[in-house]
Design an enzyme around this catalytic site. Structure first.
Site, PDB file in Angstrom:
ATOM      1  N   LYS A  72      22.934  15.046  91.257  1.00  0.00           N
ATOM      2  CA  LYS A  72      23.163  15.276  89.824  1.00  0.00           C
ATOM      3  C   LYS A  72      24.411  14.518  89.381  1.00  0.00           C
ATOM      4  CE  LYS A  72      25.877  19.481  90.590  1.00  0.00           C
ATOM      5  NZ  LYS A  72      26.038  20.903  90.268  1.00  0.00           N
ATOM      6  N   ARG A 169      25.518  33.447  86.959  1.00  0.00           N
ATOM      7  CA  ARG A 169      25.408  32.251  86.125  1.00  0.00           C
ATOM      8  C   ARG A 169      23.942  32.016  85.771  1.00  0.00           C
ATOM      9  NH1 ARG A 169      27.604  26.489  88.316  1.00  0.00           N
ATOM     10  NH2 ARG A 169      25.752  26.745  89.619  1.00  0.00           N
ATOM     11  N   HIS A 198      22.946  30.882  94.763  1.00  0.00           N
ATOM     12  CA  HIS A 198      24.106  29.986  94.676  1.00  0.00           C
ATOM     13  C   HIS A 198      25.357  30.763  95.057  1.00  0.00           C
ATOM     14  CE1 HIS A 198      25.174  25.952  92.910  1.00  0.00           C
ATOM     15  NE2 HIS A 198      26.359  26.447  93.216  1.00  0.00           N
ATOM     16  N   ARG A 255      21.598  22.620 101.134  1.00  0.00           N
ATOM     17  CA  ARG A 255      21.696  21.972  99.821  1.00  0.00           C
ATOM     18  C   ARG A 255      23.110  21.397  99.712  1.00  0.00           C
ATOM     19  NH1 ARG A 255      20.796  26.294  97.258  1.00  0.00           N
ATOM     20  NH2 ARG A 255      22.917  26.615  96.496  1.00  0.00           N
ATOM     21  N   TYR A 299      53.066   4.823  75.023  1.00  0.00           N
ATOM     22  CA  TYR A 299      53.059   5.723  73.875  1.00  0.00           C
ATOM     23  C   TYR A 299      54.047   6.873  74.032  1.00  0.00           C
ATOM     24  CZ  TYR A 299      48.677   3.593  72.200  1.00  0.00           C
ATOM     25  OH  TYR A 299      47.730   2.720  71.732  1.00  0.00           O
ATOM     26  N   CYS A 346      47.080   5.186  78.900  1.00  0.00           N
ATOM     27  CA  CYS A 346      46.412   4.800  77.646  1.00  0.00           C
ATOM     28  C   CYS A 346      44.894   4.796  77.834  1.00  0.00           C
ATOM     29  CB  CYS A 346      46.881   3.417  77.214  1.00  0.00           C
ATOM     30  SG  CYS A 346      48.672   3.227  77.143  1.00  0.00           S
ATOM     31  N   MET A 347      44.176   4.537  76.769  1.00  0.00           N
ATOM     32  CA  MET A 347      42.720   4.496  76.853  1.00  0.00           C
ATOM     33  C   MET A 347      42.244   3.394  77.804  1.00  0.00           C
ATOM     34  SD  MET A 347      39.828   4.043  73.869  1.00  0.00           S
ATOM     35  CE  MET A 347      40.237   5.577  73.041  1.00  0.00           C
ATOM     36  N   ASP A 348      42.926   2.252  77.781  1.00  0.00           N
ATOM     37  CA  ASP A 348      42.453   1.087  78.533  1.00  0.00           C
ATOM     38  C   ASP A 348      43.443   0.572  79.571  1.00  0.00           C
ATOM     39  OD1 ASP A 348      40.222   0.907  76.613  1.00  0.00           O
ATOM     40  OD2 ASP A 348      41.787   0.246  75.234  1.00  0.00           O
TER      41      ASP A 348
END
Length: 406
Positions: A72, A169, A198, A255, A299, A346-348
């Site tokens: 997953k 759950r 689970h 699993r 920043y 930062c973002m990048d």
């Protein structure tokens, strides 16, 4: 006398035309397929040999039980299709995903292994399960009735009955398992493929709750277990920490997810077992610069140079999955040496303190190991970010190229 054909106007025009055609052909090829990995400044290297080795380790630890490999969340960020192909080739018995579209992606890629979708479907989804031969979760008597209304010999379904033994759950109370099983058995076209639960605390070796959950499921197994093809109770941590929790060998199915990718919550336990991390994330130095003592970086000026310093700017950031919470906490590895991340992530981009100018040989374009072999571990990053290793891996974004090795 030497004659240079390139000085001829006709020849020069032909050369320009050919070069332009070559450029256009290259651009056309780029647009017809996903961008090649070398265009990405940050890449995740996935060692499929280690993946298969980890599968073998867990098989041996579980005494040869059949394996359901959890792929997953894009195989925990490792790339669901290539990982599933490698696992299928290695003879894995089952695959598991969380959502229906993940299973559809695997079937479209030609994966033939049985696939359990562990999420609750909508009624309209059941047709897709039948058409693509996907195993469906049944977590209540009501859902058993919906499945019974849908199935027929022409539209069969393989069902995994989930019992809630304390996770609270998904799943039904143990007392409802017999009634639910009877509903399913009355419908032609239903295969009782799995009975499962689970575990809530299996990563805590000393926590008795895992054994309490097993004791809650055991009467259900004794009463109806023989009606199901397989029983799956133990996941990665339970296989290692609670080997006494088991079912009959002919029905046992482990699993496993996190351990496949080389981790347990406790790094020492993973090493003890012989697991190896499968992922290594590498970026590159975009620029180096000098900042003077007292100057600030990034920043909101959250880091101030205490001395004259050389700063490397690295081409990754929180849009690539490198947590903003790593600001002024993390380290990376460049050329085999560790350097601190300084200033706000930062973002990048992130910034790294290389020390006093001239104290390192780092240059623009050098590879930077964010985590994995040759750098900090994913556990290190998780600790710095205040999270768990699951999130470190699954947070690696689609903007990071996956390069599958082996």
């Amino acid at each position: 006398m030497y004659f240079d054909a390139r000085q001829n106007p006709i020849t020069r025009a032909l050369i320009v035309t050919l070069r332009r055609k070559d450029t256009l052909d290259h651009a056309h090829n780029l647009l017809q397929s996903p961008p090649p990995a070398e265009l990405y400044p940050t890449r995740a290297e996935i060692d499929l040999r280690r993946l298969v080795s980890n599968l073998d380790v867990m098989r041996r630890r579980a005494g040869g039980s059949e394996v359901m490999a959890v792929v997953k969340a894009d195989a925990y960020g490792h790339g669901a299709v290539p990982v599933s192909r490698a696992l299928e080739k290695a003879g894995v018995d089952y695959l598991a995903v969380a959502q229906l579209q993940e299973a559809v992606e695997l079937r479209r890629a030609g994966i033939r292994a049985p696939i359990l979708v562990m999420g609750v479907p909508l009624p309209r989804d059941l047709r897709v399960y039948s058409e693509l031969d996907l195993d469906v979760l049944v977590a209540s008597p009501e859902w058993a009735r919906r499945v019974a209304e849908h199935v027929s010999p022409e539209r069969p379904l393989s069902v995994h009955l989930k019992v809630d033994t304390g996770m609270h759950r998904l799943g039904m109370e143990p007392a409802a398992a017999l009634e639910t099983t009877s509903i399913l058995e009355s419908a032609r076209g239903v295969k009782l493929a799995g009975l499962w639960t689970h575990l809530a605390s299996a990563d805590e070796r000393e926590n008795p709750f895992t054994l309490e959950q097993y004791r809650a499921l055991k009467p259900v197994i004794d009463k109806i277990g023989d009606r199901f093809s397989r029983i799956h109770f133990a996941a990665s941590h339970a296989v290692h920490y609670f080997p006494e929790v088991s079912v009959s060998p002919d029905k046992s199915l482990i699993r496993i997810g996190l351990s496949l990718y080389g981790y347990l919550q406790d790094p020492a336990s993973a090493t003890e077992l012989g697991l190896e991390p499968v992922m290594r994330v590498v970026s590159r130095v975009a620029q180096t610069r000098i900042v003077e003592a007292g100057e600030t970086v990034s920043y909101n000026r959250r880091w101030t140079a205490s001395r004259r310093s050389e700063i490397a700017t690295v081409s990754c950031g929180y849009a690539d999955g490198y947590f903003r919470s790593l600001t002024n906490r993390a380290q990376v590895s460049i050329g085999g040496r560790r350097y601190p991340v300084v200033g706000t992530v930062c973002m990048d981009l992130i910034m790294v303190d290389l020390g006093q100018p001239g104290s390192s040989a780092v240059k623009e374009g050098d590879p930077v190991v964010l985590f994995g072999e040759g750098g900090p571990s994913a556990h290190d990053v998780a600790q710095w970010a205040g999270t768990i290793v699951y999130e470190v891996c699954t947070n690696v974004s689609r903007r990071v190229a996956r390069v599958h090795l082996g």
